[in-house]
Every structure is written in structure tokens, then in C-alpha cells.
Write a protein that holds these residues in place. Sequence first.
Motif, short mmCIF file in Angstrom:
data_model
loop_
_atom_site.label_atom_id
_atom_site.label_comp_id
_atom_site.label_asym_id
_atom_site.label_seq_id
_atom_site.Cartn_x
_atom_site.Cartn_y
_atom_site.Cartn_z
N PRO A 15 -20.40 5.83 24.04
CA PRO A 15 -21.22 5.49 22.87
C PRO A 15 -20.39 5.36 21.60
O PRO A 15 -19.54 6.20 21.30
CB PRO A 15 -22.19 6.68 22.77
CG PRO A 15 -22.29 7.22 24.16
CD PRO A 15 -20.91 7.02 24.74
N GLY A 16 -20.63 4.27 20.87
CA GLY A 16 -19.96 4.04 19.59
C GLY A 16 -18.66 3.30 19.67
O GLY A 16 -18.16 2.80 18.64
N TRP A 17 -18.08 3.20 20.85
CA TRP A 17 -16.77 2.56 20.94
C TRP A 17 -16.81 1.08 20.61
O TRP A 17 -15.79 0.50 20.25
CB TRP A 17 -16.18 2.79 22.34
CG TRP A 17 -15.39 4.05 22.40
CD1 TRP A 17 -15.50 5.13 21.59
CD2 TRP A 17 -14.34 4.36 23.32
NE1 TRP A 17 -14.60 6.11 21.94
CE2 TRP A 17 -13.87 5.66 23.01
CE3 TRP A 17 -13.76 3.69 24.38
CZ2 TRP A 17 -12.85 6.28 23.72
CZ3 TRP A 17 -12.75 4.30 25.09
CH2 TRP A 17 -12.29 5.59 24.76
N ASP A 18 -17.98 0.46 20.73
CA ASP A 18 -18.07 -0.96 20.44
C ASP A 18 -17.90 -1.25 18.95
O ASP A 18 -17.69 -2.40 18.55
CB ASP A 18 -19.40 -1.53 20.94
CG ASP A 18 -20.60 -0.79 20.35
OD1 ASP A 18 -20.44 0.38 19.96
OD2 ASP A 18 -21.68 -1.39 20.31
N THR A 19 -17.95 -0.22 18.11
CA THR A 19 -17.80 -0.41 16.66
C THR A 19 -16.44 0.03 16.14
O THR A 19 -16.16 -0.11 14.95
CB THR A 19 -18.89 0.38 15.90
OG1 THR A 19 -18.70 1.79 16.13
CG2 THR A 19 -20.29 -0.01 16.39
N TYR A 20 -15.59 0.58 16.97
CA TYR A 20 -14.32 1.13 16.51
C TYR A 20 -13.34 0.07 16.03
O TYR A 20 -12.81 0.13 14.94
CB TYR A 20 -13.67 1.96 17.63
CG TYR A 20 -14.09 3.41 17.66
CD1 TYR A 20 -15.33 3.82 17.19
CD2 TYR A 20 -13.25 4.39 18.18
CE1 TYR A 20 -15.72 5.15 17.24
CE2 TYR A 20 -13.63 5.72 18.24
CZ TYR A 20 -14.87 6.10 17.76
OH TYR A 20 -15.25 7.41 17.81
N PHE A 21 -13.04 -0.87 16.90
CA PHE A 21 -12.02 -1.88 16.59
C PHE A 21 -12.52 -3.27 16.99
O PHE A 21 -11.93 -3.92 17.86
CB PHE A 21 -10.71 -1.57 17.34
CG PHE A 21 -10.25 -0.15 17.19
CD1 PHE A 21 -9.72 0.30 15.99
CD2 PHE A 21 -10.36 0.75 18.24
CE1 PHE A 21 -9.30 1.61 15.85
CE2 PHE A 21 -9.94 2.06 18.11
CZ PHE A 21 -9.40 2.49 16.90
N PRO A 22 -13.59 -3.74 16.38
CA PRO A 22 -14.14 -5.03 16.77
C PRO A 22 -13.18 -6.17 16.42
O PRO A 22 -12.32 -6.00 15.54
CB PRO A 22 -15.43 -5.11 15.95
CG PRO A 22 -15.19 -4.23 14.76
CD PRO A 22 -14.32 -3.11 15.27
#
Length: 400
Positions: free
Chosen positions: A148-155
Motif C-alpha cells: 500500500p502506498g508504493w504507487d505514489t512514492y516515485f511515479p
Amino acid sequence: MTSLYRNTSYLMSITERPPVMFVRGAGSYLYDEAGLAYLDWMQGWAVNCLGHAPDIVVAALARQASTLITASPAFHNLPAIELATLLTRHSALDQVFLCNTGAEANEGAIKLARKWGQLHKNGAFEVISFDKAFHGRTIAMMSASGKPGWDTYFPPQVPGFPKAQLNDLDSVKALIGPQTVAIMLEPIQGEGGVNPASLAFMRGLRALCDEHKLLLILDEIQTGCGRTGTLFAYEQYGIEPDIMTLGKGLGGGVPIAALLAKQHCSVFQPGDQGGTFAGNPLTAAVGTAVLNALLAPGFLENVELRGQQLHDGLSQISHDLALGEVRGAGLLLALELGAHIGPQVVDAARRNGLLLNAPRPHSLRFMPALNSTEREIRDGLRLLRQTLEHVLCGQATAQV
């Protein structure tokens, strides 16, 4: 040690670290600067399968370091060939690429699957992965993961990794299309909270792959190398993967990983894959020593016994303290806490001499050394019970 070397600000801030400084490890224990011992049930996140500083790893490093540390991936070396031979003889796979980290092995697995898709499936490239999965910290593997949340880390994320739900075969079927080349999963989601794939689900995936001409990729970086009681977790499902990745326990504390494939999908050609330290003789020699230790008579049987002891002990604690589910296999287990107190328990346990991990705020993960003794498991359960009683008592007092 002078104060100059105690300034931790020189390290990039990548995780919250407690103030304790460990200076030595031996077997199941870590020791801090004051000489205090801590029973380590993290073991480097299942890396130190034989505990800290095992004699066979020390000996293999010393022996190989005095002979040949590295030559180049452009040349053969005997330790790499020996390790690859052992891995294929004791698995269902046919060829091996040796590398350095689990993320690197998983990247290689995706590259191999996509190359196979180019050759045999009209350029198909999508790899179905799973919610709550963890496959590494490179950009591509963060995209393949379902944390969860990894899709927003380094887009932006790397495309081509649609997410299904573990143990929900219909969710997988709904994602299969003309661009699908493979299905990738951990037999037990470690970082996701120790969530095992069910027997029916894993067999269903194998059938789906056969039906749709897809590759089944098993990420056994955490579950492999004896962690679940068999050398590889897939053996417990009665199926075989087309591609498998290993890491963590393979080096017993030394960084090494492996990508294995069956002959029919081992399609790399010169130039497709490589790495400066890939298959270096130093770590390959250690991998061979570790694998031979795991294959020694009675070793895996002890993992099963200690795993059952730990499972039974956790179940008793859960019953007595009104906690939740105990799940996992072998010496990769989790305990549901019933509340978001995981970080508090980890902190209190460390102060009590027990090192734990909370992959989710509501659960604990246990990864003791595979050669743990009956007494060490018993001592750890005692420390865990004391810690949980202390934390739960504090919770109850705070609510009054």
C-alpha cells in the motif's frame, strides 16, 4: 570507537532505527556495545538462516577469499558452477543465473518472462502480480509489488503489472488477456503480513498457466532455502514453477541471489542479462556451503520440529491473551495482535532482549535461525509472552 564514527547523520535516512548499536553476532543472538545479548527472531529478515557468523560461512569466505574473489562474469569459475549444479539437482528447474539481491533476481525473472513472450506469445509482456505482494525496491519491482502506498512514492510506475487478490482465482482469471505472459507471486507473502497461498489456489494458478500458455513465477526469496520446512516452498503444493527466484537465506548473511528457470523458458541470449558481480566465486562458494548445510541429514526435519514448537507456543499465547490468528509455515510465522500495537510490542520486546518485526501494525512476524534449538524457541516464547502481557496491561490501564 571514537565519537567521530558515532555520528549517524552521515547515513541516509531510509528507516527508523533504535539507538542500540550491535557489535557482534553468534548463532541466534546479537550483542550490543555493553555486551547485552538479544535473541534475534528477525535474523536480517530471514537472511541468516544458520544464525549469526556461522562457522561454515566464515570458513567458506576465508577459503575462497584466499583463492579467487572475482574474475568477471565473462569467465567461468568453479564455485558458481558448483552452486548452480546443486540448485538444479535439488529443484525442478534447469538453469541458473546467480546475482546479488532478491530484487535483482526478480528483475531478471520479469526480463526472462518478457523475452519468452517476445519469442513465443506475440510480444505479451504483462505479469499478473498480487495486492500486498513484495518483490523488491527497484522501480520496476516496486511497481510489481502490491504494498500500500508504493504507487505514489516515485511515479510514474512501470506498467505491465495488473494486481489480483491472493487466494482469489477469479480475480486472476479476470486479468488474463492477450498481453499476459506470466503470473508472479510469493508462496507466502512475507512483508504483506505472512499470508500463505492456499493449496487449491496455487494448484489453480498452475492449471491456469497451463491452460493459457503462461509462465508461473514463484518469488521464493524469503520462503526458499529451508525457511518453510522444505528446501523450497513450492514442494508443499505439489506443483512446479517455470521460473523461481531465491535470495536471503541462500548466502547465510552474505549477499547472493539466484534466478532459476526451466529449460523451455530459459531463453536469455548473450547480452540479455549480466551484472558486474554476478556469479562471483566468493559469494557462490558461500552459497554452496549454506546449501550443503541445509541438505544435511536431519536439518530440514529440525526446521519442521522447531516450526511446530513455535506455532504451538504462539497459539497458546494467542489463546491465553485473546489475540488473533497464527499463520505461516516452518519458521516463517505471524501472530495477529487484534490491535495496531505492533510497533509498541517490537520496541518493548527489544528492551526485553528479543528482536521482532511487525510487517503490519496489527501483526508480528517471526523468522528465527533455521538451526534454532528447542531451548531457544522456548526462551523466545517466554520473552514474547512477558512483553505482550506488559504492553496489553499498559493498553488496558490507558483505557481506564
